[in-house]
Scaffold this motif. Sequence first.
Motif, mmCIF file in Angstrom:
data_model
loop_
_atom_site.group_PDB
_atom_site.id
_atom_site.type_symbol
_atom_site.label_atom_id
_atom_site.label_comp_id
_atom_site.label_asym_id
_atom_site.label_seq_id
_atom_site.Cartn_x
_atom_site.Cartn_y
_atom_site.Cartn_z
ATOM 1 N N GLN A 1 0.824 -1.208 0.000
ATOM 2 C CA GLN A 1 0.000 0.000 0.000
ATOM 3 C C GLN A 1 0.858 1.258 0.000
ATOM 4 O O GLN A 1 0.579 2.219 -0.730
ATOM 5 N N LEU A 2 1.902 1.277 0.807
ATOM 6 C CA LEU A 2 2.776 2.447 0.854
ATOM 7 C C LEU A 2 3.498 2.652 -0.471
ATOM 8 O O LEU A 2 3.670 3.794 -0.923
ATOM 9 N N CYS A 3 3.898 1.577 -1.105
ATOM 10 C CA CYS A 3 4.579 1.699 -2.400
ATOM 11 C C CYS A 3 3.632 2.222 -3.472
ATOM 12 O O CYS A 3 4.032 3.006 -4.339
ATOM 13 N N ARG A 4 2.376 1.803 -3.433
ATOM 14 C CA ARG A 4 1.398 2.305 -4.406
ATOM 15 C C ARG A 4 1.178 3.810 -4.250
ATOM 16 O O ARG A 4 0.779 4.481 -5.197
ATOM 17 N N GLY A 5 1.430 4.327 -3.049
ATOM 18 C CA GLY A 5 1.229 5.748 -2.806
ATOM 19 C C GLY A 5 2.373 6.634 -3.248
ATOM 20 O O GLY A 5 2.278 7.858 -3.161
ATOM 21 N N VAL A 6 3.452 6.035 -3.736
ATOM 22 C CA VAL A 6 4.596 6.821 -4.201
ATOM 23 C C VAL A 6 4.279 7.420 -5.567
ATOM 24 O O VAL A 6 3.787 6.725 -6.465
ATOM 25 N N ASP A 7 4.556 8.698 -5.734
ATOM 26 C CA ASP A 7 4.286 9.369 -7.005
ATOM 27 C C ASP A 7 5.001 8.671 -8.154
ATOM 28 O O ASP A 7 6.199 8.374 -8.068
ATOM 29 N N GLY A 8 4.263 8.422 -9.233
ATOM 30 C CA GLY A 8 4.837 7.817 -10.424
ATOM 31 C C GLY A 8 4.677 6.319 -10.513
ATOM 32 O O GLY A 8 4.956 5.727 -11.559
ATOM 33 N N VAL A 9 4.210 5.681 -9.435
ATOM 34 C CA VAL A 9 4.043 4.226 -9.445
ATOM 35 C C VAL A 9 2.793 3.855 -10.234
ATOM 36 O O VAL A 9 1.704 4.378 -9.987
ATOM 37 N N VAL A 10 2.957 2.933 -11.175
ATOM 38 C CA VAL A 10 1.848 2.463 -12.003
ATOM 39 C C VAL A 10 1.211 1.217 -11.398
ATOM 40 O O VAL A 10 -0.009 1.079 -11.361
ATOM 41 N N SER A 11 2.044 0.290 -10.923
ATOM 42 C CA SER A 11 1.535 -0.937 -10.319
ATOM 43 C C SER A 11 2.585 -1.497 -9.370
ATOM 44 O O SER A 11 3.766 -1.131 -9.443
ATOM 45 N N VAL A 12 2.139 -2.392 -8.481
ATOM 46 C CA VAL A 12 3.042 -3.028 -7.517
ATOM 47 C C VAL A 12 2.750 -4.520 -7.477
ATOM 48 O O VAL A 12 1.597 -4.928 -7.324
ATOM 49 N N THR A 13 3.792 -5.328 -7.626
ATOM 50 C CA THR A 13 3.688 -6.768 -7.407
ATOM 51 C C THR A 13 4.692 -7.142 -6.329
ATOM 52 O O THR A 13 5.778 -6.560 -6.247
ATOM 53 N N ALA A 14 4.316 -8.111 -5.495
ATOM 54 C CA ALA A 14 5.176 -8.472 -4.367
ATOM 55 C C ALA A 14 5.371 -9.978 -4.292
ATOM 56 O O ALA A 14 4.399 -10.736 -4.241
ATOM 57 N N GLN A 15 6.613 -10.381 -4.302
ATOM 58 C CA GLN A 15 7.001 -11.768 -4.043
ATOM 59 C C GLN A 15 7.776 -11.759 -2.727
ATOM 60 O O GLN A 15 8.996 -11.874 -2.697
ATOM 61 N N ILE A 16 7.040 -11.582 -1.640
ATOM 62 C CA ILE A 16 7.655 -11.423 -0.324
ATOM 63 C C ILE A 16 7.233 -12.583 0.579
ATOM 64 O O ILE A 16 6.036 -12.828 0.770
ATOM 65 N N ALA A 17 8.208 -13.266 1.126
ATOM 66 C CA ALA A 17 7.940 -14.353 2.069
ATOM 67 C C ALA A 17 7.890 -13.795 3.492
ATOM 68 O O ALA A 17 8.269 -12.644 3.739
ATOM 69 N N PHE A 18 7.410 -14.627 4.429
ATOM 70 C CA PHE A 18 7.327 -14.192 5.828
ATOM 71 C C PHE A 18 7.772 -15.334 6.734
ATOM 72 O O PHE A 18 7.657 -16.518 6.403
ATOM 73 N N ARG A 19 8.271 -14.957 7.912
ATOM 74 C CA ARG A 19 8.724 -15.955 8.873
ATOM 75 C C ARG A 19 7.625 -16.329 9.867
ATOM 76 O O ARG A 19 7.571 -17.464 10.342
ATOM 77 N N THR A 20 6.764 -15.366 10.195
ATOM 78 C CA THR A 20 5.700 -15.600 11.168
ATOM 79 C C THR A 20 4.358 -15.248 10.552
ATOM 80 O O THR A 20 4.181 -14.134 10.041
ATOM 81 N N ASP A 21 3.411 -16.183 10.607
ATOM 82 C CA ASP A 21 2.076 -15.929 10.068
ATOM 83 C C ASP A 21 1.190 -15.388 11.187
ATOM 84 O O ASP A 21 0.625 -16.145 11.979
ATOM 85 N N ASP A 22 1.110 -14.062 11.256
ATOM 86 C CA ASP A 22 0.279 -13.427 12.278
ATOM 87 C C ASP A 22 -1.044 -12.953 11.695
ATOM 88 O O ASP A 22 -1.744 -12.142 12.303
ATOM 89 N N ALA A 23 -1.427 -13.460 10.533
ATOM 90 C CA ALA A 23 -2.636 -12.990 9.853
ATOM 91 C C ALA A 23 -3.881 -13.246 10.674
ATOM 92 O O ALA A 23 -4.808 -12.433 10.706
ATOM 93 N N ARG A 24 -3.933 -14.370 11.374
ATOM 94 C CA ARG A 24 -5.136 -14.703 12.139
ATOM 95 C C ARG A 24 -5.360 -13.708 13.263
ATOM 96 O O ARG A 24 -6.476 -13.309 13.563
ATOM 97 N N ASP A 25 -4.272 -13.258 13.882
ATOM 98 C CA ASP A 25 -4.402 -12.325 14.996
ATOM 99 C C ASP A 25 -4.711 -10.911 14.534
ATOM 100 O O ASP A 25 -5.412 -10.166 15.203
ATOM 101 N N THR A 26 -4.185 -10.519 13.368
ATOM 102 C CA THR A 26 -4.334 -9.135 12.911
ATOM 103 C C THR A 26 -5.468 -8.949 11.933
ATOM 104 O O THR A 26 -5.857 -7.826 11.635
ATOM 105 N N GLY A 27 -6.004 -10.047 11.382
ATOM 106 C CA GLY A 27 -7.048 -9.933 10.376
ATOM 107 C C GLY A 27 -6.508 -9.670 9.000
ATOM 108 O O GLY A 27 -7.250 -9.333 8.087
ATOM 109 N N ALA A 28 -5.187 -9.806 8.799
ATOM 110 C CA ALA A 28 -4.602 -9.588 7.481
ATOM 111 C C ALA A 28 -5.027 -10.698 6.549
ATOM 112 O O ALA A 28 -5.265 -11.826 6.982
ATOM 113 N N PRO A 29 -5.140 -10.430 5.215
ATOM 114 C CA PRO A 29 -5.574 -11.461 4.274
ATOM 115 C C PRO A 29 -4.517 -12.535 4.096
ATOM 116 O O PRO A 29 -3.346 -12.298 4.268
#
Length: 223
Positions: free
Chosen positions: A195-223
């Motif tokens: 989301q922050l990268c999409r807000g940078v002036d001049g950005v057309v699109s953002v794709t992310a291939q980012i891994a994670f070490r801890t899955d905290d999605a259930r606690d935070t409600g993240a998708p």
Amino acid sequence: MHHRTVEELMSRDVVRARPATPFKELVRLLEENDVTAVPVVDELDRPMGVVSEADLLRKSADQADPTGRTPIPHLEAWERAKAEGSRAEELMSAPAVCARPEWTVVEAARLMESQNVKRLPVVDDADRLLGIVSRGDLLRVFLRRDDAIREEITGDVLRRTLGLDPRDVTAEVRDGRVALAGTVEHRSLIPVIEQLCRGVDGVVSVTAQIAFRTDDARDTGAP
């Protein structure tokens, strides 16, 4: 992060019309200054409305076709009044939809979209005309160089705002398209980065291939 403002993008040398400016003078103003619209201002230089080529062309649309091939179109009452108008105050689209100089590109673009207008007079705190910003002016942010976009993402977004090590997440930019890659500690951080990268002036699109070490999605409600 620095977002370009309306003040940075607007045209300051604005051609103006007065309420009593006659039809032919309006046509001349558009032609001689190579513009498609002019704001109509009062005695205090406050925008009252805008006269565009479309407003003036209603005069021709209301006339009979000398060839007889096309009928005179049906016009609503307000369209008829404009077609019969002879002065700026009768021809203009009013009230004027205006922007403030401190607005971001996003704010101005959203107002243009919601109000279905192609340009916005820019006014100060006393509603006096400062400039005018068009769709084309707002699109200039997408001419920003890829290296400048990448520098802002890596320096401002990833390092200073999110406190990430540049080695954890990398950003590649090509034609305004941002590709992120790397690993972060928590899964919930990934949509924040995007989301922050999409807000940078001049950005057309953002794709992310980012891994994670801890899955905290259930606690935070993240998708």
